[in-house]
Design a protein around this motif. Sequence first.
Motif, PDB file in Angstrom:
ATOM      1  N   ARG A  31       0.853  -1.185   0.000  1.00 33.24           N
ATOM      2  CA  ARG A  31       0.000   0.000   0.000  1.00 33.24           C
ATOM      3  C   ARG A  31       0.888   1.234   0.000  1.00 33.24           C
ATOM      4  O   ARG A  31       1.852   1.319   0.781  1.00 33.24           O
ATOM      5  CB  ARG A  31      -0.909  -0.023   1.234  1.00 33.24           C
ATOM      6  N   TYR A  33       0.624   5.600  -0.144  1.00 36.19           N
ATOM      7  CA  TYR A  33      -0.235   6.778  -0.017  1.00 36.19           C
ATOM      8  C   TYR A  33       0.544   8.047  -0.395  1.00 36.19           C
ATOM      9  O   TYR A  33       1.739   8.154  -0.129  1.00 36.19           O
ATOM     10  CB  TYR A  33      -0.679   6.973   1.434  1.00 36.19           C
ATOM     11  N   PHE A  45      -5.279  13.844   2.335  1.00 36.48           N
ATOM     12  CA  PHE A  45      -5.208  12.697   1.432  1.00 36.48           C
ATOM     13  C   PHE A  45      -5.270  13.132  -0.031  1.00 36.48           C
ATOM     14  O   PHE A  45      -6.116  13.937  -0.423  1.00 36.48           O
ATOM     15  CB  PHE A  45      -6.366  11.746   1.738  1.00 36.48           C
ATOM     16  N   TYR A  48      -4.129   6.844  -3.199  1.00 35.35           N
ATOM     17  CA  TYR A  48      -3.382   5.699  -2.699  1.00 35.35           C
ATOM     18  C   TYR A  48      -3.475   4.527  -3.664  1.00 35.35           C
ATOM     19  O   TYR A  48      -4.382   4.457  -4.505  1.00 35.35           O
ATOM     20  CB  TYR A  48      -3.771   5.326  -1.267  1.00 35.35           C
ATOM     21  N   LEU A  55      -6.372   3.092  -6.053  1.00 41.38           N
ATOM     22  CA  LEU A  55      -7.654   2.767  -5.449  1.00 41.38           C
ATOM     23  C   LEU A  55      -8.583   3.971  -5.359  1.00 41.38           C
ATOM     24  O   LEU A  55      -9.793   3.834  -5.488  1.00 41.38           O
ATOM     25  CB  LEU A  55      -7.442   2.166  -4.056  1.00 41.38           C
ATOM     26  N   GLN A  98      -3.077  -3.761   5.577  1.00 35.46           N
ATOM     27  CA  GLN A  98      -4.050  -4.532   6.335  1.00 35.46           C
ATOM     28  C   GLN A  98      -4.725  -3.642   7.367  1.00 35.46           C
ATOM     29  O   GLN A  98      -4.293  -2.537   7.641  1.00 35.46           O
ATOM     30  CB  GLN A  98      -3.357  -5.722   7.018  1.00 35.46           C
ATOM     31  N   ALA A  99      -5.757  -4.128   7.970  1.00 38.97           N
ATOM     32  CA  ALA A  99      -6.584  -3.276   8.813  1.00 38.97           C
ATOM     33  C   ALA A  99      -5.830  -2.650   9.969  1.00 38.97           C
ATOM     34  O   ALA A  99      -6.143  -1.565  10.408  1.00 38.97           O
ATOM     35  CB  ALA A  99      -7.769  -4.075   9.342  1.00 38.97           C
ATOM     36  N   ARG A 100      -4.844  -3.336  10.504  1.00 35.63           N
ATOM     37  CA  ARG A 100      -4.227  -2.843  11.729  1.00 35.63           C
ATOM     38  C   ARG A 100      -2.766  -2.490  11.550  1.00 35.63           C
ATOM     39  O   ARG A 100      -2.006  -2.536  12.492  1.00 35.63           O
ATOM     40  CB  ARG A 100      -4.367  -3.882  12.821  1.00 35.63           C
ATOM     41  N   THR A 101      -2.397  -2.129  10.347  1.00 35.75           N
ATOM     42  CA  THR A 101      -0.982  -1.869  10.120  1.00 35.75           C
ATOM     43  C   THR A 101      -0.743  -0.393   9.899  1.00 35.75           C
ATOM     44  O   THR A 101      -1.342   0.228   9.023  1.00 35.75           O
ATOM     45  CB  THR A 101      -0.483  -2.670   8.926  1.00 35.75           C
ATOM     46  N   GLU A 102       0.163   0.122  10.685  1.00 35.03           N
ATOM     47  CA  GLU A 102       0.482   1.539  10.576  1.00 35.03           C
ATOM     48  C   GLU A 102       1.250   1.829   9.300  1.00 35.03           C
ATOM     49  O   GLU A 102       1.830   0.942   8.692  1.00 35.03           O
ATOM     50  CB  GLU A 102       1.285   1.986  11.787  1.00 35.03           C
ATOM     51  N   ALA A 103       1.261   3.091   8.920  1.00 44.08           N
ATOM     52  CA  ALA A 103       1.997   3.543   7.750  1.00 44.08           C
ATOM     53  C   ALA A 103       3.274   4.250   8.181  1.00 44.08           C
ATOM     54  O   ALA A 103       3.332   4.857   9.253  1.00 44.08           O
ATOM     55  CB  ALA A 103       1.136   4.497   6.918  1.00 44.08           C
ATOM     56  N   PHE A 104       4.277   4.134   7.325  1.00 37.76           N
ATOM     57  CA  PHE A 104       5.558   4.786   7.568  1.00 37.76           C
ATOM     58  C   PHE A 104       5.769   5.843   6.495  1.00 37.76           C
ATOM     59  O   PHE A 104       5.534   5.589   5.311  1.00 37.76           O
ATOM     60  CB  PHE A 104       6.686   3.757   7.544  1.00 37.76           C
ATOM     61  N   PHE A 105       6.237   6.998   6.933  1.00 38.95           N
ATOM     62  CA  PHE A 105       6.356   8.137   6.038  1.00 38.95           C
ATOM     63  C   PHE A 105       7.779   8.366   5.570  1.00 38.95           C
ATOM     64  O   PHE A 105       8.743   8.095   6.298  1.00 38.95           O
ATOM     65  CB  PHE A 105       5.883   9.411   6.739  1.00 38.95           C
ATOM     66  N   GLY A 106       7.886   8.893   4.363  1.00 41.94           N
ATOM     67  CA  GLY A 106       9.131   9.460   3.896  1.00 41.94           C
ATOM     68  C   GLY A 106       9.289  10.864   4.452  1.00 41.94           C
ATOM     69  O   GLY A 106       8.386  11.392   5.116  1.00 41.94           O
TER      70      GLY A 106
ATOM     71  N   SER B  32      -9.151   0.743  12.911  1.00 43.03           N
ATOM     72  CA  SER B  32      -7.994   0.885  13.782  1.00 43.03           C
ATOM     73  C   SER B  32      -7.569   2.345  13.819  1.00 43.03           C
ATOM     74  O   SER B  32      -7.952   3.144  12.956  1.00 43.03           O
ATOM     75  CB  SER B  32      -6.848  -0.021  13.338  1.00 43.03           C
ATOM     76  N   PHE B  34      -4.516   5.326  15.300  1.00 46.81           N
ATOM     77  CA  PHE B  34      -3.108   5.546  15.619  1.00 46.81           C
ATOM     78  C   PHE B  34      -2.918   6.989  16.070  1.00 46.81           C
ATOM     79  O   PHE B  34      -3.639   7.881  15.637  1.00 46.81           O
ATOM     80  CB  PHE B  34      -2.228   5.319  14.375  1.00 46.81           C
ATOM     81  N   TYR B  36       0.169   9.727  15.784  1.00 43.08           N
ATOM     82  CA  TYR B  36       1.467  10.057  15.223  1.00 43.08           C
ATOM     83  C   TYR B  36       1.940  11.350  15.855  1.00 43.08           C
ATOM     84  O   TYR B  36       1.145  12.223  16.206  1.00 43.08           O
ATOM     85  CB  TYR B  36       1.383  10.254  13.700  1.00 43.08           C
ATOM     86  N   ASN B  91      -8.001   4.414  10.444  1.00 39.98           N
ATOM     87  CA  ASN B  91      -7.951   3.457   9.339  1.00 39.98           C
ATOM     88  C   ASN B  91      -9.363   2.934   9.113  1.00 39.98           C
ATOM     89  O   ASN B  91      -9.932   2.272   9.977  1.00 39.98           O
ATOM     90  CB  ASN B  91      -6.998   2.322   9.696  1.00 39.98           C
ATOM     91  N   ASN B  98      -8.709  -0.417   2.726  1.00 42.62           N
ATOM     92  CA  ASN B  98      -8.442   0.386   3.917  1.00 42.62           C
ATOM     93  C   ASN B  98      -7.785   1.702   3.550  1.00 42.62           C
ATOM     94  O   ASN B  98      -6.896   1.751   2.710  1.00 42.62           O
ATOM     95  CB  ASN B  98      -7.529  -0.389   4.864  1.00 42.62           C
TER      96      ASN B  98
END
Lengths: 114, 112
Positions: A31, A33, A45, A48, A55, A98-106, B32, B34, B36, B91, B98
């Motif tokens: 994924r 974004y 936003f 993504y 999407l 996935q539903a519970r996965t955080e995103a990591f930023f550049g 979910s 978060f 940040y 999320n 998602n």
Amino acid sequence: DTGVSQDPRHKITKRGQNVTFRCDPISEHNRLYWYRQTLGQGPEFLTYFQNEAQLEKSRLLSDRFSAERPKGSFSTLEIQRTEQGDSAMYLCASSFGQARTEAFFGQGTRLTVV
Amino acid sequence: RKEVEQDPGPFNVPEGATVAFNCTYSNSASQSFFWYRQDCRKEPKLLMSVYSSGNEDGRFTAQLNRASQYISLLIRDSKLSDSATYLCVVNTLKAAGNKLTFGGGTRVLVKP
């Protein structure tokens, strides 16, 4: 460095010029974004991708904005005929999607249109 | 109405004090959540995930209230280095998959 990388870090362009930014996500993330952030605001936003499929694209974006992720790896964001209002930080993030996965930023690309 | 809303602050906090703030979300399908942290002119970095009834990580406690559709962040024994903008991220399962949506951020200033 296995994090999300963005290039360039800074871009100054004249109004009316086209610009293209690149994002390389964490390799196993499917994924990706794109967000835009102006001073004092949260990330807004833009669009993504799940692998190479786009999407959703924000309705706030004009037709001057386009993004691609041709092989499901890196992504590009192009802005055509830039305007002063396009000046902002453009942030890319990746996640497993996935539903519970955080995103990591550049670290973002800071665009200034003069 | 925005999907994710936060009090922009700033919250001016004496060093050593406790501060808490909320984030409300409008979509009950949100799965979910978060928190940040974002420092000035830097990218957002994950502070905590918030699952089920909440969780604690050192001086930070996050709570989730699904019935009222909000999450909260509490910082105990505030340090000068806690000064930052705290972004709430939700999320939500959409038709396309998602999607992560950000609040506008809450600015916290810890002062000596």
